[in-house]
Design an enzyme around this catalytic site. Sequence first.
Site, PDB file in Angstrom:
ATOM      1  N   MET A  81       6.832  -2.610   3.511  1.00  0.00           N
ATOM      2  CA  MET A  81       5.599  -1.843   3.721  1.00  0.00           C
ATOM      3  C   MET A  81       5.569  -0.555   2.892  1.00  0.00           C
ATOM      4  SD  MET A  81       4.980  -2.196   7.860  1.00  0.00           S
ATOM      5  CE  MET A  81       3.321  -1.466   7.810  1.00  0.00           C
ATOM      6  N   HIS A  82       4.375   0.009   2.787  1.00  0.00           N
ATOM      7  CA  HIS A  82       4.110   1.389   2.345  1.00  0.00           C
ATOM      8  C   HIS A  82       4.280   1.651   0.852  1.00  0.00           C
ATOM      9  CE1 HIS A  82       4.207   2.138   6.628  1.00  0.00           C
ATOM     10  NE2 HIS A  82       5.509   2.007   6.709  1.00  0.00           N
ATOM     11  N   ASP A 240       6.245  -6.765   6.470  1.00  0.00           N
ATOM     12  CA  ASP A 240       7.511  -7.368   6.909  1.00  0.00           C
ATOM     13  C   ASP A 240       7.687  -7.314   8.420  1.00  0.00           C
ATOM     14  OD1 ASP A 240       7.902  -4.593   6.945  1.00  0.00           O
ATOM     15  OD2 ASP A 240       9.679  -4.631   5.665  1.00  0.00           O
TER      16      ASP A 240
END
Length: 499
Positions: A81-82, A240
């Site tokens: 992520m991110h 995820d």
Amino acid sequence: MKYVIGIDLGTSAVKVLLTNQKGEVCKEISKPYPLIQLKSGYSEQDPEEWVKKTTEALSELVQQFEGNPKEIEGISFSGQMHGLVLVGQDNELLRHAILWNDTRTTKQCQEIYDIVSKEKLLEITKNPALEGFTLPKLLWVKEHERNIFEKIAYFMLPKDYLRYRLTGKIHSDYSDAAGTLLVDVSKKMWSNEMCELFAIDKSICPPLVESHEYIGTITPEFANETGLFELTKVFAGGADNACGAIGSGILSEGKTLCSIGTSGVILSYEESKNRNFDGKVHYFNHGKEDAYYTMGVTLAAGHSLEWFKRVFAENEDFDELLDSVDRIPIGANGLIFTPYLVGERTPHADSSIRASFIGMDSAHTKKDFVRAILEGITFSLNESIHIFRENGKEIDTIVPIGGGSKNETWLQMQADIFDSKIVKLSSEQGPGMGAVMLAAYGCGWFESLNQCADVFIEPIKIYQPVKENVEKYKALFTIYRQVYSQTKILNEELKSFRK
């Protein structure tokens, strides 16, 4: 027999799973790639490495596949992520990706609070401003790399860039986009207000889709490179942690995931979009349509054990290190460990705090330290469960995945510290299995993800909390929770002495 592929784009490697209609993993291939750390606090990767290693893994999988590639019906994704991936007008990469564990954006996080109050930010995005999230990274690029910022046609998340390279199509799914601080989580849309407040052209935000949504087929070029059938269907996939939840059957109220890898996650299913945790835990869109999840994070979970092994037991493997830990009594003979090796996330969003061993004695052995580390990691994860329960959530079934699901002593320890039933699964693939399930559901093999879970997920053992142990751990947890406040100022003063 029909098959689907799940691609799990992690921080250190990409893992590709081939699964049949019975939910059996027929083939698993992993390909590592490096981190780029230009200076302290920086963490980047070259997205071309993701594409290269995924192509290699899929080519190898197809070469070893004994059936016809046409039998592989679909592909979906799980991704870290991110991370911030920037592309220009011709969809060319503008710079390396800035990853979730990059901490250069402390100043930008404060700017977000200065422009949007914490209360307003939580109302829109359901999450606080943390260095790992995507918006602070965008603002950092805007401030420090203005020439690059002005060329941005789209920003993407890691697995979305990889999927674009397979299909030529640009999208983001709700579960991954929820970690950008630019999505109105309740309304499931890019927030006009957040974009306007930070002068971000909304056109650079990719179209949003459901995790199981059909995106298109792989390109002829990618089919030629890998040997996959050109009409192989591609589905959006998810973050995820959302995929880890799907792949562990966290698809109804009361069910919670405990994922222990390098970091640790406690993730609990949530049907409501309106529950308020005051930003103490993360609150994201699930990979399951019209569902949500709450999540707490321990930054150095398995990393704490890996650190101890590297520094103090380099020549032992993990089985040797953990052997006989069950003979060490609860409380590790008066030794407590706080796993703040790289700071902490939940419940203390603190990049300066560092780890402690409290109560060291000359009589302590290496096994005492190992037991204390396992207990400390689990206590940290229990902080998130404590927050959930304080806010009225029922936590009665916890499914472990990752390193914390492989050791019998640690699994019983989780049952006792969490005071909850622990359900071990036959497969611990987690995010990769979630990606597979999204592809299977997208291909129409099942009417729902829940129905898919009934076939793909098999519980094999249950660990029940032992009342006597639960009481001992409650007393220890009370002591553990005091260590953060007692060491916070000391760690702030030590900060200038760190490399």
